[in-house]
Design an enzyme around this catalytic site. Structure first.
Site, mmCIF file in Angstrom:
data_model
loop_
_atom_site.group_PDB
_atom_site.id
_atom_site.type_symbol
_atom_site.label_atom_id
_atom_site.label_comp_id
_atom_site.label_asym_id
_atom_site.label_seq_id
_atom_site.Cartn_x
_atom_site.Cartn_y
_atom_site.Cartn_z
ATOM 1 N N GLU A 85 37.439 39.832 43.205
ATOM 2 C CA GLU A 85 37.018 39.259 41.925
ATOM 3 C C GLU A 85 37.164 40.306 40.822
ATOM 4 O O GLU A 85 36.887 41.485 41.028
ATOM 5 C CB GLU A 85 35.556 38.807 42.024
ATOM 6 N N LYS A 145 35.631 29.820 37.680
ATOM 7 C CA LYS A 145 34.389 29.932 38.444
ATOM 8 C C LYS A 145 33.350 28.933 37.954
ATOM 9 O O LYS A 145 32.983 28.916 36.780
ATOM 10 C CB LYS A 145 33.844 31.357 38.333
ATOM 11 N N CYS A 163 32.948 34.386 44.515
ATOM 12 C CA CYS A 163 31.659 35.048 44.725
ATOM 13 C C CYS A 163 30.483 34.079 44.870
ATOM 14 O O CYS A 163 30.319 33.441 45.900
ATOM 15 C CB CYS A 163 31.442 36.052 43.596
#
Length: 261
Positions: free
Chosen positions: A44, A110, A144
């Site tokens: 990331e 995200k 994540c």
């Protein structure tokens, strides 16, 4: 179309908010993979580390990183993916970029922003769940904190491999590893999780723990903590399909609607 997908995990330290330094480092790290892999997975925010200053560090979609990814993918003969802070329409997103050797680009923004790190105060959340088709494989990208939301990641018989790229601190390494294995088991799919190592300017330490997990939850790639490494694993779609046919959990799954805007 290929039954065997060679996926290379790149676990490395990242220089804090130094895009050019990180791109050069990653170019050197990836160079030996030329012709030896199908897909390279980076962590990331691989150009900056997990930072909350996109006003100064985010780049436009056609900034320096995307052309670099296209060049690297072309030279290595493989797709490359990882996330980057992107500025778009006056806002900022944590964007998972997937670039093929032919220069094709897919992306996912995200969805779940890490509020404990104030990510939601600096970035806009993605509004959709994305799927990427690559060499006959169906891939679900995630970033994540997304890993903690199994409904969003639920396999509706629409993906074979889930990739999660992260900057996941070592203090929570047990949840990271456990959740990656859980997502593989419950979704009867391969899961690859790629994290970073080292420390950042926010005082967080990252132990790595990048792993690849098969559809039974078994580890197919695992290394000691705090070590940089590059490892290529071979994922077998025929074995995956054989397992799904033998143990068709998906036939008993509940229908649902995510209700995304």
């Amino acid at each position: 179309m290929t039954d065997i997908l060679r996926v290379s995990i790149v676990q490395t330290e990242l220089a804090w908010q130094a895009p050019e330094t990180n791109r050069q480092m990653l170019s050197n790290v990836m160079e030996p993979l030329q012709g030896a892999t199908d897909l390279i997975v980076l962590p990331e925010m691989f150009t900056t580390g997990f930072m909350m200053s996109p006003e100064t560090m985010a780049e436009p979609m056609e900034g320096e990183t995307l052309p670099w990814l296209k060049q690297q993918a072309h030279e290595l003969g493989a797709a490359i993916c990882g996330s980057v802070a992107i500025k778009e329409d006056g806002a900022y997103v944590n964007r998972f970029l997937f670039v093929t050797s032919e220069g094709e680009v897919a992306y996912y923004d995200k969805r779940h922003l890490f509020r404990m790190g104030n990510e939601h105060e600096h970035f806009n959340a993605g509004t959709s769940r994305s799927l990427i088709e690559y060499r006959g494989w169906r891939i679900l990208p995630s970033i994540c904190y997304d890993l903690r939301f199994p409904v969003f990641l639920r396999n509706r018989n629409d993906y074979d491999l889930m990739i999660n790229v992260a900057n996941w601190p070592g203090a929570r390494r047990n949840p990271w590893r456990t959740l990656l294995q859980a997502r593989a088991i419950e979704n009867y799919a391969y899961v690859v999780g790629v994290n970073r190592i080292g420390s950042d300017a926010a005082g967080l330490h990252y132990t790595g723990d990048s792993i690849a997990v098969d559809f039974k939850g078994e580890l197919v790639c695992d290394h000691p903590v705090d070590q940089a490494f590059v490892e290529t694993v071979a994922l077998d779609r025929a074995a995956l399909q054989q397992f799904r046919d033998k143990f068709p959990v998906w036939q008993d799954a509940d229908d649902f609607d995510l209700g995304l805007p």
